[in-house]
Design an enzyme around this catalytic site. Structure first.
Site, PDB file in Angstrom:
ATOM      1  N   LEU A 337       0.805  -1.218   0.000  1.00 23.16           N
ATOM      2  CA  LEU A 337       0.000   0.000   0.000  1.00 23.16           C
ATOM      3  C   LEU A 337       0.840   1.270   0.000  1.00 23.16           C
ATOM      4  O   LEU A 337       0.404   2.308  -0.491  1.00 23.16           O
ATOM      5  CB  LEU A 337      -0.929   0.024   1.231  1.00 23.16           C
ATOM      6  CG  LEU A 337      -1.939  -1.121   1.337  1.00 23.16           C
ATOM      7  CD1 LEU A 337      -2.721  -1.004   2.636  1.00 23.16           C
ATOM      8  CD2 LEU A 337      -2.877  -1.108   0.149  1.00 23.16           C
ATOM      9  N   GLY A 340       7.563   4.330   3.537  1.00 29.55           N
ATOM     10  CA  GLY A 340       8.078   5.550   4.155  1.00 29.55           C
ATOM     11  C   GLY A 340       9.352   5.255   4.897  1.00 29.55           C
ATOM     12  O   GLY A 340       9.932   4.173   4.792  1.00 29.55           O
ATOM     13  N   VAL A 345       4.045  -0.665   4.130  1.00 28.00           N
ATOM     14  CA  VAL A 345       2.693  -0.995   4.565  1.00 28.00           C
ATOM     15  C   VAL A 345       2.060  -1.912   3.529  1.00 28.00           C
ATOM     16  O   VAL A 345       2.113  -1.640   2.319  1.00 28.00           O
ATOM     17  CB  VAL A 345       1.832   0.269   4.735  1.00 28.00           C
ATOM     18  CG1 VAL A 345       0.420  -0.100   5.183  1.00 28.00           C
ATOM     19  CG2 VAL A 345       2.463   1.209   5.752  1.00 28.00           C
ATOM     20  N   LYS A 359       1.935  -2.595   8.960  1.00 26.38           N
ATOM     21  CA  LYS A 359       3.132  -1.770   8.828  1.00 26.38           C
ATOM     22  C   LYS A 359       4.345  -2.584   9.291  1.00 26.38           C
ATOM     23  O   LYS A 359       4.494  -2.869  10.475  1.00 26.38           O
ATOM     24  CB  LYS A 359       2.993  -0.486   9.641  1.00 26.38           C
ATOM     25  CG  LYS A 359       4.197   0.433   9.543  1.00 26.38           C
ATOM     26  CD  LYS A 359       3.878   1.823  10.063  1.00 26.38           C
ATOM     27  CE  LYS A 359       3.599   1.859  11.538  1.00 26.38           C
ATOM     28  NZ  LYS A 359       3.435   3.229  12.042  1.00 26.38           N
ATOM     29  N   ASP A 454       4.239  14.458  15.135  1.00 32.60           N
ATOM     30  CA  ASP A 454       4.487  14.106  13.733  1.00 32.60           C
ATOM     31  C   ASP A 454       3.231  14.313  12.895  1.00 32.60           C
ATOM     32  O   ASP A 454       2.836  13.443  12.130  1.00 32.60           O
ATOM     33  CB  ASP A 454       4.974  12.662  13.627  1.00 32.60           C
ATOM     34  CG  ASP A 454       5.754  12.426  12.325  1.00 32.60           C
ATOM     35  OD1 ASP A 454       5.915  11.254  11.938  1.00 32.60           O
ATOM     36  OD2 ASP A 454       6.187  13.405  11.694  1.00 32.60           O
TER      37      ASP A 454
END
Length: 618
Positions: A337, A340, A345, A359, A454
């Protein structure tokens, strides 16, 4: 070999060797202190209380900071984070204490409505503790709205001399799908106040089946359990050597009071200068041999820390899966998906058919600390605007976190210029409000204040109805006091969204207002100041200056993509709120509660904020 780690390890051993050759401390007062700390300690109706508790006729050096008991009444009291609790029971063997809030002892409607607070440096909630939420001054139509969804958990309370509609409810004792949870959350937000109070799980289960105000009062009197942490291991060693545990407030060190003196850990820890010198020589002799082995064990220590955390928080942490389970639910990581800095993910499916996002964390990022941080933070949350955490995997450096699947992905793909997908202004506005509600919950609604650190479009996920949910709590930090600043050794967050005080303390202290700044940067980006995070910061500053010019007095507000007067009001409101949030001085930024009031209020009541000084010089 990690040279930096080796240097720190050498320094650590050097400090140990110096400590070993010290003479026993407080030798002149050994008799008085040992006798005082060995004497039975009775407080109100509790007998034979031991370390770490002190108070009344028991000196402070026989206890530990934060464990002072008030013995004046019929029941002992302890103050935790400026809140008084009645102490109902103390178990020294299991290191558990049963407490109940003093302000809810006789009345369900105290003058100061605020959540329970806890100092997590010395306390943790017992594994069989759950949360009960009391909702005050709900609208008269409240029961009509929730009939068929909830049982009428109502209780009596008079506010300002008038009876009000009040309800209690536990999210832990019910299981709802996302649409019902969203409806319940919306109804409860219409109430004027809410207070979260921990109770025993068994008590909560009884209340669900026996609903009345009397049971609520009894439940709050029964209280809840806490585990304490006060140099537990050192105290156990001291007591096994027939010593009495204590604490030196001046130096902040544990001390063991013995018949022949005071020692650092136990009555057998030092027997004289000869033993100290011998111990020093042994340590120095084996230092070069063990240092390499200790470096290799560093990873194992991280693993043990995580395992210990999982055991201590078993009731809070969701289900644990094996790595083979993760491979099975993702079909060997077939459907990716996204990706990062944290890892990758994948789309997955649980055995019951529920779709999930898995994740998979990179080893370089997941060094134990961030894994614990994310699980600890998100496990304490339950909110419609925070992604539901369903499970985790921690197995031989193969680590993964499992969340509910958000069909529409992350917010960033809808707001950047290089995408053809566009959202309606009304949808953007509702997304901004939802993100603000989630942040207000983290700052005010949790048992402890959680600062997210974040906030960015990539961490805002959208469900099938474009309801925003925050994800990735790896950088979150828990505050010990609701209004206290947060101490940090290093800046955390993403360039472009980090508040000025996070990377330079000359702008002020780090607090929940740092999240407010990041939120403001994001909603201005949502309105139109889109950017690539690799661009120079000055590009963002120029963009903000151009947008600010449009809201200055005398300028006609015009904006690309705004077609109607309603869309114009939405865009202008988001810009005004955004610039209030990114004020350079943290004290000039609104709280997230105030941000919600501004967004949900009238634009005519919004004043134009000053131009942030960081952009004024551009």
């Amino acid at each position: 070999m990690d040279l930096h780690f080796s240097s720190r390890l050498c320094l650590f051993f050097f400090m140990i060797t110096i400590h070993l050759v010290h003479f026993p401390t407080h030798v002149s007062a050994k008799d008085v202190q040992n006798l005082n700390c060995s004497a039975p300690f009775h407080c109100a109706n509790l007998r034979n209380i031991g370390y770490p508790f002190w108070g009344s006729n028991r000196p402070e050096y026989c206890g530990y900071p934060g464990f002072e008991l008030d013995c004046a009444g019929d029941v002992p009291k302890i103050t935790i984070m400026d809140r008084a609790y009645k102490v109902l029971h103390i178990n020294n063997e299991s290191r558990r204490i049963n407490v109940a809030r003093e302000d809810y002892w006789d009345y369900n409607c105290p003058a100061n409505l605020s959540n329970s607070s806890l100092n997590f440096s010395i306390f943790n909630y017992a594994s069989d503790t759950r949360n009960l939420t009391l909702y005050y001054s709900c609208p008269a139509s409240f029961m009509n709205n929730i009939s068929g969804i909830l049982l009428p958990n109502r209780f009596n309370c008079s506010i300002d001399g008038k009876n009000s509609n009040n309800y209690y409810f536990s999210w832990d004792s019910n299981s709802f799908n996302s649409s019902i949870s969203s409806a319940i959350g919306a109804y409860f937000r219409s109430c004027a106040n809410s207070v979260v109070i921990p109770v025993w799980q068994s008590t909560l289960r009884y209340m669900v089946n026996n609903l009345n105000s009397v049971n609520l009062t009894c439940a709050l009197r029964v209280g809840f359990g806490l585990q304490w942490h006060a140099n537990n291991r050192l105290c156990e060693e001291c007591e096994q050597s027939n010593g009495n545990c204590g604490y030196i407030a001046k130096t902040g060190e544990f001390i063991c009071y013995c018949p022949n003196g005071a020692y650092s850990s136990s009555c057998h820890s030092r027997t004289g200068i000869a033993a100290s010198v011998l111990g020093t020589m042994v340590i120095l002799g084996i230092l070069l041999i063990v240092i390499q082995a200790l470096i290799k064990k560093k990873t194992r220590e991280d693993d043990r820390n995580v395992e210990a955390f999982i055991r201590n928080h078993e009731s809070l942490a969701p289900k644990r899966y094996s790595y083979s389970d993760v491979k099975r639910m993702t079909k060997s990581f077939r459907d990716k998906l996204g990706q990062g800095g944290y890892g990758e993910v994948y789309k997955g499916e649980l055995p019951d058919g529920q779709l999930v996002a898995v994740k998979v964390l990179k080893n370089s990022r997941c060094n134990g600390e961030e894994f614990i941080n994310e699980v600890a933070s998100i496990s304490r949350t339950s909110h419609v605007n925070i992604v539901t955490f369903l499970g985790f995997c921690y197995e031989n450096k193969k680590n993964a976190l499992i969340y509910e699947l958000m069909p529409n992905g992350s917010l960033d793909k809808f707001i950047h210029n290089d995408r053809n997908i566009k959202l309606e202004w009304k949808t953007m506005y509702q997304i901004a409000i939802g993100i603000a509600r989630g942040l207000e919950y983290l700052h005010r609604g949790c048992q402890v204040r959680i600062v997210y650190f974040d906030i960015k479009p990539q961490n805002i996920l959208l469900d099938e109805d474009f309801c925003p949910k925050k994800s990735d709590f790896g950088l979150a930090k828990q505050a010990q006091k609701k209004e206290s600043a947060i101490s940090m050794l290093h800046a955390r967050g993403t360039i472009g969204y980090i508040a000025p005080e996070v990377y330079s303390r000359r702008f002020g202290g780090v607090s929940h207002k740092s999240d407010v700044y990041s939120y403001g940067m994001m909603i201005i980006e949502m309105v139109g100041c889109t950017k690539n995070l690799d661009d120079e910061v000055t590009d963002t500053s120029i963009c903000h200056n151009l947008i600010y010019e449009r809201i200055e007095p005398g300028n006609d507000f015009q904006f690309d993509g705004v077609a109607t007067e309603e869309e114009k009001k939405i865009a202008k409101m988001m810009i005004l709120v955004g610039f209030w949030c990114i004020q350079t001085n943290p004290s000039e930024r609104p709280s997230m509660h105030k941000v919600l009031e501004m967004l949900e209020g009238s634009i005519e009541n919004l004043q134009i904020p000053p131009k942030p000084s960081l952009f004024s010089a551009t």
